[in-house]
Write a protein that holds these residues in place. Structure first.
Motif: not given
Length: 321
Positions: A85-112
């Motif tokens: 993952i190289n970009e994260v947008d947590v300014s609004r829901r669903p949260f958006v994560l952009k990676g080398d292989s795709g884009e991911y949308h989440a209603d909740a996010l756990v960072i580990a």
């Protein structure tokens, strides 16, 4: 980017914290997605002998423990995805994560995403990792019972590790490249008063020296930074204690961080400064940094996320009526 994966809960990171969160979240019916990063499994994958994880009388291997956690998480319904993952947008829901292989949308996010120990960067240090060179006295000090050991550093962590190692060793040397410590005064007083600890001031390690069959650490070559003189310190264990790098670069300016770059969470919870975003493991814990405590906060994060999603869904139902 056309490849979009949506999930109620996305867990970023696949060490003990992330995988434990996945196990609890999957059992709660959240069908979590775990995104593994550059180092799947976290720091446990670089740890050979693990002797302090509850439930195992014999020494176990770090990579094996991670594999078992992942297998359990998948067994109860977790989807594992490898991506960076190289970009994260947590300014609004669903949260958006952009990676080398795709884009991911989440209603909740756990960072580990964890943290990495800082090392000196010596080739000989790299070679001796797991053979006498360590970055965690609490993890590995037990293996050096009755042996001569050294700690490298001058801050709180270094002093705490030196004091801790006196539980196992009668001969602990603290090596610091300056003539005074950066640690808190109360820790310094305890250190100076301990008869089992020797200090090497104005000194830096220039070589980790191995020997024997199988090869193991037998000493450190230490240079005095004022005179340039190099001497050999005979030790069987060397603990590098110069700090950690929390993997929070993605969240700078988006989530609250403390002065050391760790994610801030509410006391007694894993809630970050953004509702619906939770943090667990070493990315928010700069004190304990153990696999078992990471797993504990992973459990907390999953429970916090489940409650958050239930509240959001309840509010949506009420609004629709």
């Amino acid at each position: 980017m056309s490849n979009i994966l949506s999930s109620r809960l996305i867990i970023l990171g696949s060490g003990p914290a992330g995988l434990t969160a996945a196990i609890y979240a999957a059992r709660a019916g959240l069908s979590p997605v775990v995104i593994q990063g550059i180092q799947p499994g976290g720091q446990l994958t670089t740890t050979t002998d693990v002797e302090n994880y509850p439930g195992f009388r014999e020494v176990i291997q770090g990579p094996w423990l991670v594999e078992e956690m992942q297998a359990q998480a998948e067994h109860v319904g977790t989807k594992m995805v490898w991506d960076h993952i190289n970009e994260v947008d947590v300014s609004r829901r669903p949260f958006v994560l952009k990676g080398d292989s795709g884009e991911y949308h989440a209603d909740a996010l756990v960072i580990a995403t964890g943290a990495q120990a800082k090392w000196l960067g010596l080739p000989s240090e790299e070679h001796m990792k797991g053979r006498g060179a360590s970055a965690c006295a609490t993890c590995d000090g037990f293996f050096y019972r009755g042996k001569k050991v050294a700690v490298i550093g001058g801050g709180n962590t270094a002093v705490e590790e030196a004091l801790y190692l006196t539980n196992h060793s009668h001969d602990v040397t603290l090596i610091h490249r300056r003539d005074s410590l950066r640690a808190e005064k109360i820790l310094q007083e305890r250190l100076f008063a301990h008869p089992g600890i020797t200090l090497m001031w104005d000194s830096e390690v220039v070589e980790f020296v191995g020997g024997g069959q199988p090869e193991a650490l037998v000493g450190l070559d230490v240079r005095n930074v004022k005179t340039g003189e190099v001497s050999r310190l005979e030790v069987e264990g060397a603990f590098v204690a110069i700090g950690h790098h929390p993997a929070t670069e993605l969240f700078a300016g988006k989530l609250a961080l403390d002065e050391d770059g760790y994610l801030k969470v509410e006391t007694g919870s894993t809630r970050t400064s953004v509702p619906g975003v939770f943090a667990c493991g070493d990315v928010m814990d700069k004190i304990y940094r153990q696999a078992v405590t990471a797993a504990g906060t992973g459990c907390m994060a999953a429970l916090d996320a489940e409650r958050f999603l239930a509240e959001v869904e309840f509010e949506a139902l009420e609004a629709a009526e």
